[in-house]
Scaffold this active site. Structure first.
Site, PDB file in Angstrom:
ATOM      1  CB  ALA A  68     -66.244-151.616  -4.468  1.00 31.46           C
ATOM      2  CB  THR A  69     -65.671-157.084  -3.736  1.00 34.82           C
ATOM      3  OG1 THR A  69     -64.957-156.823  -4.953  1.00 34.82           O
ATOM      4  CG2 THR A  69     -66.216-158.498  -3.773  1.00 34.82           C
ATOM      5  CD  GLN A 169     -62.933-148.117 -12.473  1.00 27.52           C
ATOM      6  OE1 GLN A 169     -62.214-147.167 -12.757  1.00 27.52           O
ATOM      7  NE2 GLN A 169     -62.446-149.272 -12.052  1.00 27.52           N
ATOM      8  CB  SER A 186     -63.374-148.927  -4.291  1.00 27.43           C
ATOM      9  OG  SER A 186     -62.138-149.538  -3.990  1.00 27.43           O
ATOM     10  N   GLY A 187     -61.789-147.124  -2.039  1.00 31.70           N
ATOM     11  CA  GLY A 187     -60.699-146.208  -1.752  1.00 31.70           C
ATOM     12  C   GLY A 187     -59.595-146.216  -2.791  1.00 31.70           C
ATOM     13  CG  HIS A 188     -58.071-149.922  -4.774  1.00 25.28           C
ATOM     14  ND1 HIS A 188     -57.597-150.404  -5.973  1.00 25.28           N
ATOM     15  CD2 HIS A 188     -59.188-150.617  -4.505  1.00 25.28           C
ATOM     16  CE1 HIS A 188     -58.396-151.367  -6.407  1.00 25.28           C
ATOM     17  NE2 HIS A 188     -59.361-151.508  -5.531  1.00 25.28           N
ATOM     18  CB  CYS A 307     -61.453-158.237 -10.873  1.00 24.99           C
ATOM     19  SG  CYS A 307     -61.339-156.649 -10.047  1.00 24.99           S
TER      20      CYS A 307
END
Length: 363
Positions: A68-69, A169, A186-188, A307
């Site tokens: 996502a970043t 999220q 994002s995957g994780h 982060c």
């Protein structure tokens, strides 16, 4: 170890691991190659693309990224300013708009209230004709507050701007408004693998590439995709779709258990009602959360965003909702989800309360 840090990352779903293993162990073709093995790998990537896109608005194109970043950087830098965003955004947004500002582009960062929500009248005053992009997070990663994304999108469109939604999220948990123009995921954060994310872009929007090279992916994004990561991400997304109601009911039960067990000594940070229930950010005045974490090494919870861990700074999100330095440092985030048992959560809450009480007695 009792794992209660689901906002930092979620456990990998067994089904996602199973989808990945053949492409890690037996298959090694480049999905951008024209031969039969490459085409087979490409087919896996495209199935995953459809699975991830199924939880996003219709009428757009999904490009896989490293996370996502990258997706947020790509959207913001690819479109440029003027940009309007919120003070409670993730660093991937705030640091990127700061980079635009340092390059001479106009950036406006709106405050949020004590509940963590943006004031829509303030937003209308800031999002004016000439604004190119409004960037806002659907579900806040630190306090779980759900922003009024649909209303922000309407304000943005009235001014001729686009709406970028950081849905990391909220993806698979909270409906993503159809009015969004760009969405980062994002995957994780959905029981998939780390190292993969995606940027969804509404049809008709042109986006300059962030990474240059082979231009293999949608919108000219360069870099060889991993079929294994794509397969894991896609399978995790499909599980979010099929297990959504079950997961939500489980999270609601855990939220009720945790809040009732903590009791009135602990105050919830951010809106109690307008939030995702799997994120419980609470504070107890006078608590030293750093000491608490050191004492409870076999319970994984957070004092803020993973982060920003090690920065030495109190959470910018907690400061944005009006907490002082001491209050911010007495706050902790408990994150739970699909694989958290009621027994684990009860045990962890009891141990957190016992250690907090010991601090108070010692003081």
């Amino acid at each position: 170890m009792i794992y209660l840090d689901y906002q930092a990352t979620t456990p990998l779903a067994p089904e996602a691991l199973d989808a990945m293993l053949p492409w890690l162990r037996d298959q090694h073709a480049n999905p951008h190659s024209a031969h039969a093995a490459g085409r087979k790998a490409k087919a896996v990537v495209e199935v995953a693309r459809d699975q991830v896109a199924a939880l996003l608005p219709p009428g757009g194109t999904l490009a896989f990224t490293s996370g996502a970043t990258e997706a947020l950087n790509w959207a913001i830098k690819g479109l440029g300013g003027p940009v309007v965003t919120l003070a409670s955004e993730h660093a991937a947004v705030l640091d990127t708009v700061a980079a635009l500002r340092s390059g001479g582009q106009e950036v406006t960062v709106l405050p949020v209230g004590g509940d963590g929500l943006v004031d829509l009248d303030q937003a209308r005053g800031a999002i004016m004709p000439g604004t190119k992009l409004v960037a806002a997070m659907l579900v806040n990663n630190e306090i779980g507050v759900i922003q009024p994304i649909a209303a922000l999108a309407e304000i943005a469109h009235t001014a001729g701007a686009l709406l970028l939604c950081d849905a990391v999220q909220g993806y698979g948990r909270v409906d993503i408004p159809a009015a969004c123009d760009l969405v980062a995921v994002s995957g994780h954060k959905i029981y998939g693998p780390k190292g993969i994310g995606a940027l969804w872009v509404r049809g008709g929007i042109m986006l300059a590439p962030l990474l240059h090279g082979g231009g293999q992916e949608a919108f000219g994004r360069s870099g060889t995709l991993s079929p294994a990561l794509c397969a894991g991400f896609g399978t995790a997304a499909a599980l979010m779709a099929t297990r959504g109601a079950e997961d939500a009911a489980h999270v609601e039960r855990l939220w009720t258990l945790a809040t009732q067990r903590l009791g009135p000594d602990w105050q919830i940070n951010g809106s109690r009602d307008q939030r995702y229930r799997g994120n419980l950010n609470v504070r107890r005045d006078g608590l030293d959360v750093a000491r608490l974490m050191s004492r409870l090494r076999d319970v994984a919870f957070s004092a803020g965003s993973a982060c920003a861990s090690g920065s030495g700074r109190a959470s910018h999100v907690l400061r944005a909702i009006g907490l002082g330095e001491a209050q911010a440092r007495s706050s902790l985030r408990i994150g739970f989800g699909r694989y958290t048992s009621e027994a684990e959560l009860t045990d962890a809450i009891d141990r957190i309360m016992l250690a907090a009480d010991a601090q108070r007695i010692a003081a």
